[in-house]
Design an enzyme around this catalytic site. Structure first.
Site, PDB file in Angstrom:
ATOM      1  N   CYS A  30       0.822  -1.177   0.055  1.00 55.21           N
ATOM      2  CA  CYS A  30       0.156   0.106  -0.044  1.00 55.21           C
ATOM      3  C   CYS A  30       0.924   1.302  -0.112  1.00 55.21           C
ATOM      4  O   CYS A  30       1.510   1.379   1.004  1.00 55.21           O
ATOM      5  CB  CYS A  30      -0.970   0.109   1.296  1.00 55.21           C
ATOM      6  SG  CYS A  30      -1.867   1.420   1.640  1.00 55.21           S
ATOM      7  N   CYS A  33      -0.229   3.725   2.580  1.00 57.36           N
ATOM      8  CA  CYS A  33       0.392   3.604   3.817  1.00 57.36           C
ATOM      9  C   CYS A  33       1.609   4.020   4.123  1.00 57.36           C
ATOM     10  O   CYS A  33       1.976   4.622   5.105  1.00 57.36           O
ATOM     11  CB  CYS A  33       0.194   2.193   4.016  1.00 57.36           C
ATOM     12  SG  CYS A  33      -1.519   1.341   4.028  1.00 57.36           S
TER      13      CYS A  33
END
Length: 105
Positions: A30, A33
């Protein structure tokens, strides 16, 4: 306060041993993230957040912790007080996460 990596093995114990907890759910793949990590660290270091435990949980390798907060997208943030889920937000904006954390103070 430093950000602590948590897994299914120690997640419940960390919730129970800290009155106020913020959890960031992430995955290695991600990008958002990874981009949020320095912001999360800054929030954990903020003076007004020193009484709050900050946890990092890999959503892919900790399914029990993920299920406890109902994680649907990443990055995903949850706040817990006295071991109970209070609220969640799926966001990449620091202000949204700061607003969530302020509900603990």
């Amino acid at each position: 306060m430093p950000v602590t990596k948590a897994t299914d093995a120690d997640f419940r114990q960390l919730l129970d041993s800290n009155q106020k907890v913020v959890v960031k759910y992430y995955a290695d793949w991600c990008g958002n993230c990874r981009l949020f990590s320095p912001k999360y660290k800054r929030l954990s270091d903020a003076e007004q957040n020193q009484s709050i435990a900050f946890l990092d949980v890999n959503a892919e390798t900790s399914p029990e912790a993920r299920k406890l907060a109902g994680v649907s997208t990443l990055p995903f943030f949850a706040i817990f007080k006295d071991g109970e889920l209070l609220d969640t937000v799926s966001a990449s904006k620091e202000e949204a996460v700061a607003d969530l954390i302020n509900r603990l103070n």
